[in-house]
Design a protein around this motif. Structure first.
Motif, PDB file in Angstrom:
ATOM      1  N   GLY A   1      68.129  -2.269 124.717  1.00 49.41           N
ATOM      2  CA  GLY A   1      67.121  -2.695 123.756  1.00 49.41           C
ATOM      3  C   GLY A   1      65.719  -2.304 124.194  1.00 49.41           C
TER       4      GLY A   1
ATOM      5  N   PHE B   1      62.945   0.449 122.491  1.00 51.18           N
ATOM      6  CA  PHE B   1      61.574   0.108 122.125  1.00 51.18           C
ATOM      7  C   PHE B   1      60.557   1.050 122.773  1.00 51.18           C
ATOM      8  CE2 PHE B   1      63.170  -4.052 120.749  1.00 51.18           C
ATOM      9  CZ  PHE B   1      62.365  -4.268 119.630  1.00 51.18           C
TER      10      PHE B   1
ATOM     11  N   TYR C   1      63.453   0.460 116.821  1.00 53.32           N
ATOM     12  CA  TYR C   1      63.041  -0.943 116.925  1.00 53.32           C
ATOM     13  C   TYR C   1      64.126  -1.871 116.387  1.00 53.32           C
ATOM     14  CZ  TYR C   1      58.215   0.400 118.070  1.00 53.32           C
ATOM     15  OH  TYR C   1      57.102   0.893 118.678  1.00 53.32           O
ATOM     16  N   THR C   2      64.709  -1.493 115.261  1.00 55.45           N
ATOM     17  CA  THR C   2      65.764  -2.312 114.670  1.00 55.45           C
ATOM     18  C   THR C   2      66.975  -2.384 115.574  1.00 55.45           C
ATOM     19  OG1 THR C   2      65.038  -1.724 112.437  1.00 55.45           O
ATOM     20  CG2 THR C   2      67.264  -2.607 112.659  1.00 55.45           C
TER      21      THR C   2
ATOM     22  N   SER D   1      66.330  -4.402 118.754  1.00 55.16           N
ATOM     23  CA  SER D   1      66.358  -5.845 118.510  1.00 55.16           C
ATOM     24  C   SER D   1      67.783  -6.361 118.440  1.00 55.16           C
ATOM     25  CB  SER D   1      65.631  -6.163 117.201  1.00 55.16           C
ATOM     26  OG  SER D   1      64.274  -5.771 117.269  1.00 55.16           O
TER      27      SER D   1
ATOM     28  N   ILE E   1      69.301  -6.516 121.983  1.00 53.51           N
ATOM     29  CA  ILE E   1      68.792  -7.670 122.727  1.00 53.51           C
ATOM     30  C   ILE E   1      69.438  -8.958 122.223  1.00 53.51           C
ATOM     31  CG2 ILE E   1      66.738  -9.063 123.172  1.00 53.51           C
ATOM     32  CD1 ILE E   1      65.128  -6.436 123.195  1.00 53.51           C
ATOM     33  N   ALA E   2      69.610  -9.067 120.900  1.00 51.37           N
ATOM     34  CA  ALA E   2      70.267 -10.245 120.333  1.00 51.37           C
ATOM     35  C   ALA E   2      71.722 -10.331 120.796  1.00 51.37           C
ATOM     36  CB  ALA E   2      70.199 -10.196 118.802  1.00 51.37           C
TER      37      ALA E   2
END
Length: 208
Positions: free
Chosen positions: A87, A91, A189-190, A193, A196-197
């Motif tokens: 993640g 980024f 970015y999507t 994210s 990371i989730a």
């Protein structure tokens, strides 16, 4: 796998398949120069390589879970941290696209395209680490059987092909959009994210 788990797994693999990386950029280059149909063998080779990694991850995880609980716990935590790392990289990594000129386009036969895609994916050992980190979110590793592996492999193959061909179609029909670094940055970015989730879920949702 329940229907809900299967659907979530399918969507997660689909998102993974369209995440920018060597394979996606190869499809972008081929789609922009040769068209969608010439992306099919490349996408299929990448998908088959991923499925092999997925099966290896399933078998390895099952063996470790049954015999080495402490080591499996370590792998679970390491996998979550690896997803955090992915993640972070999504980024922060700058976007670069290299297109392939028509006079240097790869051969158009199916075997060449398949092997190119297979080697692109197989040469990246991070793929199996991704599956090792991601599978426990959807499968009860301690009770994994052949049917579960078959279902997971089938869902992954379909999701990968749909995602990769989606990229190929966009590359062929919307070249200017996909050449935009801003568009790819939004995709990064999507996806970052989501990684990371997923890492957070894996780290804090311990299986019984």
């Amino acid at each position: 796998m329940s229907f809900e788990s299967s659907l979530t797994f399918f969507l997660a693999i689909f998102i993974f398949s369209i995440t920018p990386g060597p394979g996606v950029f190869a499809l972008l280059a081929r789609g922009m120069t040769l068209g969608t149909k010439h992306c099919i063998p490349l996408a299929f080779g990448m998908s088959i390589s991923d499925i092999i990694y997925l099966v290896f991850a399933c078998l390895g995880l099952a063996t470790i879970a049954q015999n080495y609980a402490l080591l499996f716990e370590f792998i679970r935590i390491a996998g979550a941290l690896y997803l955090f790392y992915l993640g972070y990289k999504m980024f922060t990594t700058p976007i670069e696209i290299e297109t392939v000129s028509k006079d240097k386009a790869p051969k158009k036969d199916f075997f060449f395209g398949f092997m190119q895609g297979f080697l692109i994916s197989a040469s990246n050992p991070k793929v199996i680490l991704f599956y090792i980190a991601f599978l426990p979110t959807f499968l009860d590793i301690k009770s994994l059987n052949g049917y579960d592996i078959f279902i997971a492999s089938t869902l992954a193959l379909v999701a990968l092909m749909i995602g990769l061909m989606f990229i190929s179609i966009l590359a062929s029909q919307a070249k200017q959009v996909l050449k935009s670094k801003k568009s790819l940055k939004r995709l990064n970015y999507t996806a970052g994210s989501i990684m990371i989730a997923a890492g957070s879920f894996l780290l804090f949702n311990r299986q019984a």
